[in-house]
Design a protein around this motif. Structure first.
Motif, PDB file in Angstrom:
ATOM      1  N   GLY A 259      83.030 -45.747  71.077  1.00 41.24           N
ATOM      2  CA  GLY A 259      83.395 -47.142  71.235  1.00 41.24           C
ATOM      3  C   GLY A 259      82.972 -47.891  69.978  1.00 41.24           C
ATOM      4  N   VAL A 260      83.815 -48.799  69.509  1.00 40.03           N
ATOM      5  CA  VAL A 260      83.493 -49.598  68.316  1.00 40.03           C
ATOM      6  C   VAL A 260      83.531 -51.061  68.720  1.00 40.03           C
ATOM      7  CG1 VAL A 260      84.182 -50.201  65.960  1.00 40.03           C
ATOM      8  CG2 VAL A 260      84.479 -47.865  66.792  1.00 40.03           C
ATOM      9  N   VAL A 261      82.410 -51.744  68.578  1.00 40.56           N
ATOM     10  CA  VAL A 261      82.346 -53.139  69.020  1.00 40.56           C
ATOM     11  C   VAL A 261      82.329 -54.117  67.859  1.00 40.56           C
ATOM     12  CG1 VAL A 261      81.233 -52.642  71.217  1.00 40.56           C
ATOM     13  CG2 VAL A 261      79.809 -53.028  69.205  1.00 40.56           C
ATOM     14  N   LEU A 262      82.287 -53.602  66.633  1.00 45.24           N
ATOM     15  CA  LEU A 262      82.294 -54.489  65.466  1.00 45.24           C
ATOM     16  C   LEU A 262      83.043 -53.813  64.333  1.00 45.24           C
ATOM     17  CD1 LEU A 262      81.354 -57.039  63.984  1.00 45.24           C
ATOM     18  CD2 LEU A 262      79.231 -55.840  63.406  1.00 45.24           C
ATOM     19  N   GLY A 263      84.032 -54.526  63.823  1.00 42.52           N
ATOM     20  CA  GLY A 263      84.792 -53.992  62.701  1.00 42.52           C
ATOM     21  C   GLY A 263      85.719 -55.047  62.130  1.00 42.52           C
ATOM     22  N   TYR A 264      86.280 -54.729  60.988  1.00 41.61           N
ATOM     23  CA  TYR A 264      87.181 -55.660  60.297  1.00 41.61           C
ATOM     24  C   TYR A 264      88.395 -54.892  59.770  1.00 41.61           C
ATOM     25  CZ  TYR A 264      83.402 -59.084  60.390  1.00 41.61           C
ATOM     26  OH  TYR A 264      82.431 -59.958  60.805  1.00 41.61           O
ATOM     27  N   GLU A 265      89.484 -55.616  59.658  1.00 43.44           N
ATOM     28  CA  GLU A 265      90.649 -55.054  58.974  1.00 43.44           C
ATOM     29  C   GLU A 265      90.330 -54.917  57.485  1.00 43.44           C
ATOM     30  OE1 GLU A 265      94.496 -56.996  61.215  1.00 43.44           O
ATOM     31  OE2 GLU A 265      93.441 -58.216  59.725  1.00 43.44           O
ATOM     32  N   ILE A 266      90.952 -53.947  56.841  1.00 47.90           N
ATOM     33  CA  ILE A 266      90.977 -53.920  55.370  1.00 47.90           C
ATOM     34  C   ILE A 266      92.446 -53.989  54.961  1.00 47.90           C
ATOM     35  CG2 ILE A 266      90.353 -52.714  53.249  1.00 47.90           C
ATOM     36  CD1 ILE A 266      88.296 -51.101  54.823  1.00 47.90           C
ATOM     37  N   LYS A 267      92.765 -55.005  54.213  1.00 46.00           N
ATOM     38  CA  LYS A 267      94.139 -55.162  53.708  1.00 46.00           C
ATOM     39  C   LYS A 267      94.085 -55.266  52.188  1.00 46.00           C
ATOM     40  CE  LYS A 267      96.216 -55.665  57.797  1.00 46.00           C
ATOM     41  NZ  LYS A 267      97.076 -54.600  58.332  1.00 46.00           N
ATOM     42  N   SER A 268      94.799 -54.416  51.529  1.00 46.68           N
ATOM     43  CA  SER A 268      94.858 -54.414  50.059  1.00 46.68           C
ATOM     44  C   SER A 268      93.457 -54.413  49.444  1.00 46.68           C
ATOM     45  CB  SER A 268      95.656 -55.626  49.553  1.00 46.68           C
ATOM     46  OG  SER A 268      96.941 -55.637  50.126  1.00 46.68           O
ATOM     47  N   GLY A 269      92.596 -53.602  49.996  1.00 45.22           N
ATOM     48  CA  GLY A 269      91.265 -53.436  49.432  1.00 45.22           C
ATOM     49  C   GLY A 269      90.283 -54.542  49.750  1.00 45.22           C
ATOM     50  N   LYS A 270      90.675 -55.481  50.615  1.00 42.46           N
ATOM     51  CA  LYS A 270      89.762 -56.584  50.936  1.00 42.46           C
ATOM     52  C   LYS A 270      89.554 -56.668  52.445  1.00 42.46           C
ATOM     53  CE  LYS A 270      90.791 -59.390  46.888  1.00 42.46           C
ATOM     54  NZ  LYS A 270      89.857 -58.563  46.150  1.00 42.46           N
ATOM     55  N   LEU A 271      88.333 -57.085  52.834  1.00 39.51           N
ATOM     56  CA  LEU A 271      88.057 -57.250  54.260  1.00 39.51           C
ATOM     57  C   LEU A 271      88.879 -58.404  54.816  1.00 39.51           C
ATOM     58  CD1 LEU A 271      84.167 -56.794  54.503  1.00 39.51           C
ATOM     59  CD2 LEU A 271      85.963 -55.140  55.018  1.00 39.51           C
ATOM     60  N   GLY A 272      89.451 -58.204  56.004  1.00 42.09           N
ATOM     61  CA  GLY A 272      90.284 -59.236  56.618  1.00 42.09           C
ATOM     62  C   GLY A 272      89.687 -59.726  57.923  1.00 42.09           C
ATOM     63  N   ARG A 273      90.547 -59.832  58.933  1.00 41.97           N
ATOM     64  CA  ARG A 273      90.117 -60.386  60.221  1.00 41.97           C
ATOM     65  C   ARG A 273      89.217 -59.408  60.985  1.00 41.97           C
ATOM     66  NH1 ARG A 273      96.089 -61.532  62.373  1.00 41.97           N
ATOM     67  NH2 ARG A 273      96.249 -59.432  61.531  1.00 41.97           N
ATOM     68  N   GLY A 274      88.380 -59.981  61.834  1.00 41.96           N
ATOM     69  CA  GLY A 274      87.599 -59.149  62.736  1.00 41.96           C
ATOM     70  C   GLY A 274      88.513 -58.472  63.747  1.00 41.96           C
ATOM     71  N   ILE A 275      88.009 -57.414  64.377  1.00 44.16           N
ATOM     72  CA  ILE A 275      88.813 -56.756  65.424  1.00 44.16           C
ATOM     73  C   ILE A 275      88.046 -56.777  66.751  1.00 44.16           C
ATOM     74  CG2 ILE A 275      90.140 -55.290  63.871  1.00 44.16           C
ATOM     75  CD1 ILE A 275      88.252 -52.968  64.645  1.00 44.16           C
ATOM     76  N   LYS A 276      88.822 -56.739  67.828  1.00 48.81           N
ATOM     77  CA  LYS A 276      88.248 -56.670  69.181  1.00 48.81           C
ATOM     78  C   LYS A 276      87.692 -55.255  69.420  1.00 48.81           C
ATOM     79  CE  LYS A 276      90.219 -60.686  70.559  1.00 48.81           C
ATOM     80  NZ  LYS A 276      89.469 -61.939  70.624  1.00 48.81           N
ATOM     81  N   ASP A 277      87.017 -55.096  70.555  1.00 53.52           N
ATOM     82  CA  ASP A 277      86.479 -53.772  70.900  1.00 53.52           C
ATOM     83  C   ASP A 277      87.570 -52.714  70.845  1.00 53.52           C
ATOM     84  OD1 ASP A 277      84.128 -55.057  71.380  1.00 53.52           O
ATOM     85  OD2 ASP A 277      84.161 -54.801  73.560  1.00 53.52           O
ATOM     86  N   THR A 278      87.248 -51.593  70.277  1.00 49.16           N
ATOM     87  CA  THR A 278      88.216 -50.510  70.208  1.00 49.16           C
ATOM     88  C   THR A 278      87.483 -49.169  70.297  1.00 49.16           C
ATOM     89  OG1 THR A 278      90.105 -49.628  68.983  1.00 49.16           O
ATOM     90  CG2 THR A 278      88.227 -50.373  67.674  1.00 49.16           C
ATOM     91  N   THR A 279      88.206 -48.119  70.092  1.00 50.94           N
ATOM     92  CA  THR A 279      87.657 -46.767  70.199  1.00 50.94           C
ATOM     93  C   THR A 279      88.212 -45.925  69.068  1.00 50.94           C
ATOM     94  OG1 THR A 279      87.695 -46.985  72.603  1.00 50.94           O
ATOM     95  CG2 THR A 279      87.477 -44.785  71.745  1.00 50.94           C
ATOM     96  N   ILE A 280      87.398 -45.074  68.501  1.00 56.20           N
ATOM     97  CA  ILE A 280      87.938 -44.076  67.579  1.00 56.20           C
ATOM     98  C   ILE A 280      87.723 -42.700  68.174  1.00 56.20           C
ATOM     99  CG2 ILE A 280      87.696 -45.437  65.483  1.00 56.20           C
ATOM    100  CD1 ILE A 280      85.147 -43.822  64.846  1.00 56.20           C
ATOM    101  N   SER A 281      88.621 -41.798  67.846  1.00 53.22           N
ATOM    102  CA  SER A 281      88.520 -40.458  68.414  1.00 53.22           C
ATOM    103  C   SER A 281      89.121 -39.452  67.455  1.00 53.22           C
ATOM    104  CB  SER A 281      89.254 -40.406  69.761  1.00 53.22           C
ATOM    105  OG  SER A 281      90.627 -40.613  69.554  1.00 53.22           O
ATOM    106  N   GLY A 282      88.848 -38.206  67.713  1.00 50.71           N
ATOM    107  CA  GLY A 282      89.420 -37.143  66.894  1.00 50.71           C
ATOM    108  C   GLY A 282      88.705 -35.842  67.150  1.00 50.71           C
ATOM    109  N   VAL A 283      89.045 -34.851  66.356  1.00 50.61           N
ATOM    110  CA  VAL A 283      88.350 -33.562  66.402  1.00 50.61           C
ATOM    111  C   VAL A 283      87.466 -33.519  65.157  1.00 50.61           C
ATOM    112  CG1 VAL A 283      88.639 -31.061  66.327  1.00 50.61           C
ATOM    113  CG2 VAL A 283      90.197 -32.466  67.688  1.00 50.61           C
ATOM    114  N   ALA A 284      86.173 -33.477  65.361  1.00 43.79           N
ATOM    115  CA  ALA A 284      85.247 -33.693  64.231  1.00 43.79           C
ATOM    116  C   ALA A 284      85.459 -32.694  63.114  1.00 43.79           C
ATOM    117  CB  ALA A 284      83.808 -33.621  64.735  1.00 43.79           C
TER     118      ALA A 284
END
Lengths: 459, 431
Positions: A388-413
């Motif tokens: 679960g990810v509760v804090l993060g920001y968009e990156i657009k064209s190499g710059k930090l952008g808007r904050g993001i709502k709660d999300t999740t990341i997943s994968g095969v490590a």
């Protein structure tokens, strides 16, 4: 100090025996929206014995420190081992002799604060938030302290004493967002008793202000766009990745239980940039958040090299698994309470720093996310993970952008680690969490920031 | 001193030290546990435990201290400690203790384990799994018997005694063929007697069978909004967790619960009825007292979709001015529906059967996202294949309103009885 002449019970040992005295002291104070909702202490102590006979383990524990109790516990553990050895006929070999001795205490040498002083400390933080940020719909501030004090004697010659304390303050802010509650937390503290970790509540004001800025950004933030994205994972997330997705799959008991890592020894499992170590007690000259010098089987703890420049090099072991794999035990046998048997547990698991600068890493991302704080994480023996990810920001064209709502990341490590292209040259540890595996136990997680491709959940 | 004499002594000492109200509980337990690691019997544990819990209220300030020693010196030290903790607390008029209730003794289960029987049942489980599901690797399995005597007294005259003996079984496992593995899965149950094979308990046989199938998984591309049939093992992650977040003390005192003014209102589809039944005969592993020291009763939390009670403690009730719950929650019994599970699957156009959820803790408003583990893709009413790398996202409050169907079949875990529930409108994303 929890000490006793454990040697006097050696004549009662039957076969390989571990005899441990332990006391855990917990303190917890909580404020919820200005209300002092929790003020709790507990002290749990006792003795345990674990006996190994013909491949079978017997264990017994008692809260009493009397001589009679020692005799009862040693005899019960021996009886349990005999019962199982007779019925199951396991026929396993003797355990390797790997004894260690030492005394390690992180007790403060400062005068201990009274409970009222601790309450006042937490109350000041709570009042600071309440006064400065009236637009918050709720807030909580809590203090949690844990001292784990152990004395150990084993029949193969180990004798150890340790007092490892941990002090954590957690702050959580809640704000309304479109009529719904939105929250964000941060934790401060780590190894040491309160007096050695915190001095003045005002020192934390800056981090609370920063937390408030982040929740404001999250309030006006957007949902992440679902899919596989280029992301920068901040050290907190890299640490939980090291722990959950790689660490658990390389605990030798899980390897024997079917972990995918059984197939990968000496194979490339990650980018050559990745080196991952479970540190016993000291990393890069600094004491780790959860130092283990002699583990609860009496093994002198050593660093466990898991991944070296992208290649899986080894697992974490106790005595029995080391015997099975014909390697030296690494000192990963750890128990939480006096009444718990040692299990293979991580200590301080970290990805090693690289050579990139975080700013350069962010600049290199055209369209992705900078993900900072997890709220939990899980992985399974296939190395498929979810955080679960509760804090993060968009990156657009190499710059930090808007904050993001709660999300999740997943994968095969073991797939995701191959996508790492940059690793920052700094390193952060976190030690606030409890790892769960039959028993809870404090562990340290660390890492630099990493640049990788990862699946992010949207809405 | 006997256990009751220890509590009487402690209460008298606390009152003498200035406590206006106090409660104490004492628990003595013995656990016998047999463990399996990597498919082999590995360990037998015997754990003797003692726990003395002290709570004192002095001038509206509450302190709590727990020790596990019963010698007089330790108890006297604990009394001084809990008074100091109370004196350090902030005053709060909501602090209180349970009202007087008639003394009572509660008894369930045996007092001693059948150790040979435990060994035989566990060994039979290992043999059956080996024979029936050769590709299963048992990672960690245990069978324990725990018996405790607990005593609860307070300064209002409450005096309860409980004697309880219960077997608990838990298994964690994965399918493995060559270098291919399934995700791990786990389940367990509680039982008063070892009267049937362990593999027949709870959902174990079904999950073991599924883990064999899940060695070979497939991923799918893209994202869609579909139906999710949540299995009994997984349902607690949604309904139980969200009730914990939204109708207990924390969210209601903070005022952040999405249900804060919803008592008597529809919060779920009318097919959904959720009880909390800690003292029902059908719940084997329940409880008799709330943590405050009130005798627990059964209750209905959601009645045909209508929220009928919060799960407030005495403190939470005093703090919010709302009613105290008649139990501490848990022991959930969800009413069955009218459809066979197979029929529910047949009615799904596109969705998944969600057997394990590995996800972030839901936010206070119910938003969640996570990975569907040990799950299956469903299309045109048929279960097609086990899936991998599939994420689901949604909002639990909205899901409760979007119940499409509830199965007639239910699984009893000893501490809960739960059906399969199909929710519509969940976002499902493939690789």
């Amino acid at each position: 100090m929890l000490t006793s002449n454990l040697q006097e019970y050696v004549p009662q040992f039957t076969g390989y025996t571990e005899l441990r005295m332990q006391e855990n002291r917990n303190l917890s104070i909580g404020f919820l929206k200005g209300n002092n909702t929790r003020n709790v202490k507990s002290t749990t102590s006792g003795i345990s014995a674990r006996v190994y006979q013909h491949g079978a383990w017997g264990f017994a524990s008692s809260p009493d420190f009397t001589s009679e109790s020692f005799r009862l516990v040693i005899a019960s553990a021996g009886h349990n081992a005999q019962f199982l050895a007779k019925k199951a006929n396991l026929g396993k070999p003797q355990l390797p002799v790997n004894s260690g001795a030492g005394s390690n205490s992180f007790a403060t040498t400062k005068p201990r604060l009274k409970q009222r002083q601790l309450i006042d400390f937490i109350k000041q933080l709570d009042s600071y938030i309440g006064d400065k940020y009236p637009d918050l719909s709720s807030r909580s501030v809590s203090l949690n302290c844990l001292d784990m004090e152990k004395s150990l004697l084993t029949s193969d010659g180990s004798e150890a004493y340790s007092l490892i304390p941990r002090t954590i303050i957690a702050v959580s802010l809640t704000m309304d967002s479109e009529g719904k509650p939105l929250d964000l937390y941060d934790v401060f503290g780590g190894l040491g008793q309160f007096e050695d970790v915190f001095d003045n509540p005002e020192v934390l004001y800056g981090r609370i202000d920063s937390l408030y800025e982040h929740i404001r950004a999250k309030q006006s933030g957007v949902y992440a766009s679902a899919g596989v994205k280029e992301c920068i994972l901040d050290p907190e997330l890299a640490g939980i990745l090291a722990h959950e997705a790689i660490g658990h799959t390389t605990e030798a008991d899980l390897v024997l239980g079917g972990s995918i890592a059984a197939n990968y020894l000496n194979k490339e499992v990650a980018s050559p940039l990745v080196t991952l170590i479970d540190f016993a007690n000291t990393a890069m000259g600094q004491t780790c958040p959860v130092p283990v010098y002699i583990d609860d089987e009496g093994t002198e703890a050593d660093d466990a090299y898991i991944i070296d420049q992208g290649v899986l090099k080894g697992y974490m072991h106790n005595k029995e698994s080391a015997n099975h794999f014909k390697v030296a035990p690494t000192g990963n046998g750890r128990a939480y309470q006096f009444s718990d048997e040692p299990l293979i547990r991580m200590r301080n698991t970290a990805i090693m720093p690289g050579q990139s600068k975080l700013a350069a890493m962010i600049s290199s991302v055209e369209d992705g996310y900078y993900l900072i704080r997890p709220n939990n994480g899980q992985a399974d023996t296939t190395s498929e993970f979810m955080f679960g990810v509760v804090l993060g920001y968009e990156i657009k064209s190499g710059k930090l952008g808007r904050g993001i709502k709660d999300t999740t990341i997943s994968g095969v490590a073991f797939d995701m680690l191959k996508t790492i292209t940059m690793i920052s040259d700094d390193m952060q540890w976190s030690a606030a969490g409890m790892c769960g595996k039959k028993q809870p136990i404090p562990t340290g997680m660390g890492g630099p920031a990493i640049k990788c491709r990862v699946n992010i959940g949207g809405r | 001193m006997t256990e009751r004499e220890i509590l009487q002594y402690t209460l008298q000492k606390l009152e003498a030290a200035g406590a206006q109200a106090a409660h104490c509980s004492l628990l003595r337990s013995t656990k016998q546990e047999m463990n399996v690691e990597a498919g082999q019997m590995s360990l037998i544990r015997t754990v003797f435990s003692t726990n003395l819990h002290l709570m004192a209220i002095k001038e509206q300030r509450k302190g709590t201290y727990t020790i596990n020693k019963l010698d007089l010196a330790s108890i006297d030290k604990g009394i001084l400690e809990v008074i100091e903790i109370a004196e350090s607390s902030e005053p709060d008029s909501a602090n209180g203790i349970a009202d007087f209730q008639a003394p009572q003794k509660f008894t369930v289960g045996d007092t001693e384990p059948d150790l040979d029987g435990m060994y035989e049942r566990l060994n039979a489980f290992l043999e059956t799994v080996k024979e029936r599901y050769p590709s299963i690797m048992l990672e960690n399995v245990y069978l324990d018997f725990t018996h405790y005597n607990s005593f609860f007294m307070n300064s209002n005259g409450v005096d309860f005694t409980t004697s309880k003996g219960m077997y608990h079984f838990s298994a964690m496992f994965a399918g493995k063929e060559g270098e291919k593995s399934s995700s791990f899965n786990y389940s367990g149950f509680a039982t008063k007697e070892l009267d049937k094979a362990l593999i027949e308990g709870g959902s174990l046989d079904l999950l073991l069978q599924q883990s064999c199938e899940q060695v070979n998984t497939q991923s799918f591309a893209g994202k869609f909004t579909g139906d999710v049939i949540v299995t009994p093992d997984c349902l607690g992650d949604f309904i139980g967790t969200f009730l914990d977040i939204s109708i207990r003390d924390g969210a209601l005192i903070a005022g952040t619960s999405v249900y804060k003014e919803r008592i008597g209102k529809q919060i779920a589809d009318s097919q959904l009825t959720v009880h909390s039944k800690p003292i029902a005969d059908e719940i084997i592993d329940g409880y008799f007292l709330t943590s405050d020291g009130y005798k627990a009763s059964n209750s209905t939390i959601i009645d045909k979709g209508v929220l009928t009670t919060f799960l407030l403690s005495l403190y939470g009730a005093n703090k919010t001015g709302l009613d105290r719950a008649v139990n501490s929650g848990g022991c959930y019994v969800i009413e069955p529906g009218n459809s066979e599970l197979a029929e529910i699957v047949r009615n799904v156009d596109r969705g998944i059967l969600l057997a394990r959820y590995s996800g972030g803790y839901p936010s206070q408003d119910g938003d969640f996202s996570g990975v569907a583990k040990n799950s299956y893709y469903i299309e045109n009413g048929e279960i097609k294949y086990p899936i991998t790398e599939t994420m689901i996202a949604g909002n639990i409050a909205e899901m409760l309103l979007n119940v499409r169907d509830i199965s007639r079949e239910r699984i009893s875990f000893g501490n809960a009885i739960v059906p399969w529930i199909c929710f519509s409108g969940v976002t499902i994303s493939g690789k």
